[in-house]
Design a protein around this motif. Structure first.
Motif, mmCIF file in Angstrom:
data_model
loop_
_atom_site.group_PDB
_atom_site.id
_atom_site.type_symbol
_atom_site.label_atom_id
_atom_site.label_comp_id
_atom_site.label_asym_id
_atom_site.label_seq_id
_atom_site.Cartn_x
_atom_site.Cartn_y
_atom_site.Cartn_z
ATOM 1 N N TRP A 80 0.739 -1.301 0.013
ATOM 2 C CA TRP A 80 0.082 -0.166 -0.001
ATOM 3 C C TRP A 80 0.852 1.313 0.028
ATOM 4 N N ALA A 103 -8.348 -3.000 2.140
ATOM 5 C CA ALA A 103 -7.339 -1.920 1.846
ATOM 6 C C ALA A 103 -7.577 -0.745 2.872
ATOM 7 N N PRO A 109 -3.961 -0.466 -4.125
ATOM 8 C CA PRO A 109 -2.507 -1.197 -4.215
ATOM 9 C C PRO A 109 -1.606 -0.786 -5.206
ATOM 10 N N GLN A 138 -12.089 -1.058 -3.695
ATOM 11 C CA GLN A 138 -11.854 -2.101 -2.062
ATOM 12 C C GLN A 138 -12.646 -2.975 -1.622
ATOM 13 N N TYR A 178 -5.816 -9.834 -3.880
ATOM 14 C CA TYR A 178 -6.709 -8.762 -2.983
ATOM 15 C C TYR A 178 -7.968 -9.407 -2.585
#
Length: 596
Positions: free
Chosen positions: A419, A449, A455, A541, A590
């Motif tokens: 991040w 996130a 990301p 996210q 993710y």
């Protein structure tokens, strides 16, 4: 270095190679070349190929796993030698006599053996022979294993193919012969169901305190079964199934001689590089034609997307797979460079006219199917970021998916996700330290996130020091939208030669310096290294996603062009004479809504 507990070297190898111990390799001419010969070749020694030509790698491999078929392992050379145990069996005596007669009679014996395996009908049962053959395989690996210098892994291939549909897995042991030798290989004679294979793997670990895993082949000859959303009995996948498959199968073979398995142009119509070494005629032995509705369940990119969908429904991703390449050569020779390609079988070894060889075989329903060398790709290798060149370290790296696939070139590829990488972080001399400290490597997971952040991915790709410059680096994203639909997008994130994207967002081609008259190219285009830090501009996210890197070289000569120049004869074929080799990283996933 002292105090740095992460891999600092990439190791190159092959986890899928056949020798004369495999029935089909022996059937197609690889006589006398044993697992020991395969290990000698892989570590850089010169060997005599089955056709009498001498073969040698330009650069040795770091590791090799001989993975001969479990079904009738070692049978053909033992029959030819008149093994006393086999001669106790009527079938063994008959097959041995047919092989000794040679010609069409010997070929008929081969086809009988082949039919036995395809029909799951084991005519010749002899536990002593199986134990003897497996003992030779494990002993050869132990003999050539040299920790820190060259790793010889113990393994074999489980060769299930119901109806000719390829569901093969390579079984890899982390152990030596003292543990792997306590069992016999689990074959399709035992079961054609992958769930039974996984139970066998669990039983092995419980019995020996060893470690083992399975690697599914690229699925392009499974006719829609390799990554199907049902089990073998046609039932929808369950959480237990997903957990079990994910436990035992951490990576998939995404490129090999039978074509490239990353994606298909019909699955990725907006991807200009999707139609690469495409092999989509049908399955292995039934010769049933490929149908378009099979394709989503055969290719890696689609499987990764389906895995996101299944995770949303089941809570576990059954297709959370890293990527490797391997050869699936049946020659005892792990060589996939375009200028050192020895073919799928020995009958397709280097020759002036092999690109014109297109033998046809009649299938079950009278359909004619092409199995010629013209279908073959000179591919691929497995790249593994391991802490050291040992069985344990390689196994650990594959389990954590810190791997990537190459179609042949030894491109060095690093890929991190996090991040907080800065734009210039990849240019620091300690960028690898920063990659691990502030994020995860290829094969890793990002979760939950931080508010307002997307990301960031740090990528560094360096050309093979003995190969071609790089054209571009791309990130392939797949995601599961909140409405349940699946999507993909390919982003150009770094490229050579100051090119500019057109109005459609596409880069112009890098160019092509290949001289077909001499089978040469120049590194006057492209870049020796490409590196960047990239942020996903379309990140949501709340949506599951994966990201992997695809690196493309500039065009170089393909194996038919090298054949023409080496043998001094033009080949009458429309096969391409140049190729853009590539590498595929394992993904970074993710997942929203989890605590970090």
């Amino acid at each position: 270095m002292v105090g740095k507990d992460y891999p600092q070297q990439v190791l190159w190898g092959d986890t899928h190679l056949h020798t004369s111990y495999s029935f089909d390799a022996a059937l197609m001419g690889v006589k006398g070349l044993t697992p020991e010969d395969a290990y000698r070749f892989a570590r850089g020694e010169e060997v005599e190929a089955a056709d009498g030509m001498m073969a040698k790698l330009n650069r040795p491999l770091d590791f090799l796993m001989v993975s001969d078929h479990a079904e009738y392992l070692g049978l053909l050379p033992m029959l030819s030698a008149g093994d006393p145990e086999l001669m106790k069996e009527e079938t063994g005596r008959r097959w041995a006599k047919m092989l000794q007669e040679g010609g069409e009679t010997a070929l008929n014996a081969m086809f009988e053996i082949h039919r036995d395996i395809n029909s799951n009908n084991k005519s010749l049962t002899n536990a002593k022979i199986e134990s003897s053959a497996w003992g030779s395989v494990t002993a050869a690996a132990d003999k050539f294993n040299d920790p820190g210098k060259f790793t010889a892994l113990i393994g074999y291939e489980w060769t299930t193919m119901p109806g000719g549909n390829n569901l093969h897995r390579v079984v890899m042991f982390a152990d030596d012969a003292s543990k792997a030798g306590q069992i016999l290989p689990f074959s399709s004679f035992d079961s054609e169901d992958p769930e039974d294979l996984w139970r066998y793997l669990q039983d092995y670990e419980q019995k020996t305190d060893g470690r083992v895993l399975a690697i599914p082949h690229n699925g392009n000859v499974s006719n829609g079964l390799m990554f199907a959303l049902t089990d073998r009995d046609g039932n929808p996948l369950t959480r237990e199934y997903a957990e079990t498959r994910s436990r035992w199968e951490p990576v998939m073979e995404v490129t090999q001689i039978k074509g490239d398995g990353e994606t298909h142009p019909k699955l990725s119509p907006d991807d200009e590089f999707a139609d690469f070494e495409t092999w989509d005629k049908g399955n292995l032995t039934g010769f049933e034609a490929k149908q378009d509705d099979m394709l989503p369940f055969e290719y890696a990119r689609s499987a990764l997307k389906l895995g996101l969908q299944q995770e949303a429904e089941l809570g576990v991703n059954p297709f959370k797979l890293g990527m490797i390449g391997s050869t699936d050569a049946h020659t005892s020779i792990s060589a996939v460079e375009e200028n050192n390609f020895w073919g799928k079988f020995t009958v397709y070894g280097p020759s002036a006219k092999r690109a014109e060889m297109t033998p046809y075989v009649k299938g079950k329903k009278g359909k004619v199917f092409n199995l010629g060398v013209d279908e073959a790709a000179a591919s691929g290798y497995a790249a593994v970021w391991a802490k050291e060149n040992t069985r344990a370290a390689l196994f650990d790296a594959i389990k954590r998916r810190e791997t990537y696939a190459s179609t042949g070139p030894r491109i060095t590829l690093r890929f991190f996700g996090g991040w907080d990488y800065s734009d210039q972080e990849v240019n620091y001399p300690d960028y690898v330290d920063r990659g691990y400290e502030k994020g995860v490597p290829m094969g890793g997971d990002l979760t939950s996130a931080p508010d307002g952040k997307a990301p960031r991915f740090m990528i560094s790709a360096t050309r093979d020091p003995e190969g071609a410059n790089l054209d571009r680096v791309q990130i392939v994203k797949g995601w599961h939208a909140n409405d349940g639909t699946l999507h993909e997008k390919v982003y150009d994130v770094a490229w050579s030669d100051d090119r500019q994207a057109n109005a459609a967002g596409k880069l112009p081609p890098v160019g092509n310096t290949v001289d077909e008259d001499t089978a040469t190219w120049t590194n006057t285009i492209g870049a020796a290294e490409l590196a960047t830090v990239w942020t996903d501009p379309d990140f949501d996210q709340s949506e599951r996603a994966f990201y992997y890197v695809r690196v493309l070289e500039i065009p170089t000569p393909r194996w038919p062009n090298y054949d023409e120049v080496h043998f001094g004869e033009k080949v009458d074929t429309d096969l391409p004479r140049s190729i853009q080799e590539r590498a595929y990283s394992s993904p970074i996933w993710y997942t929203p809504g989890k605590e970090k």
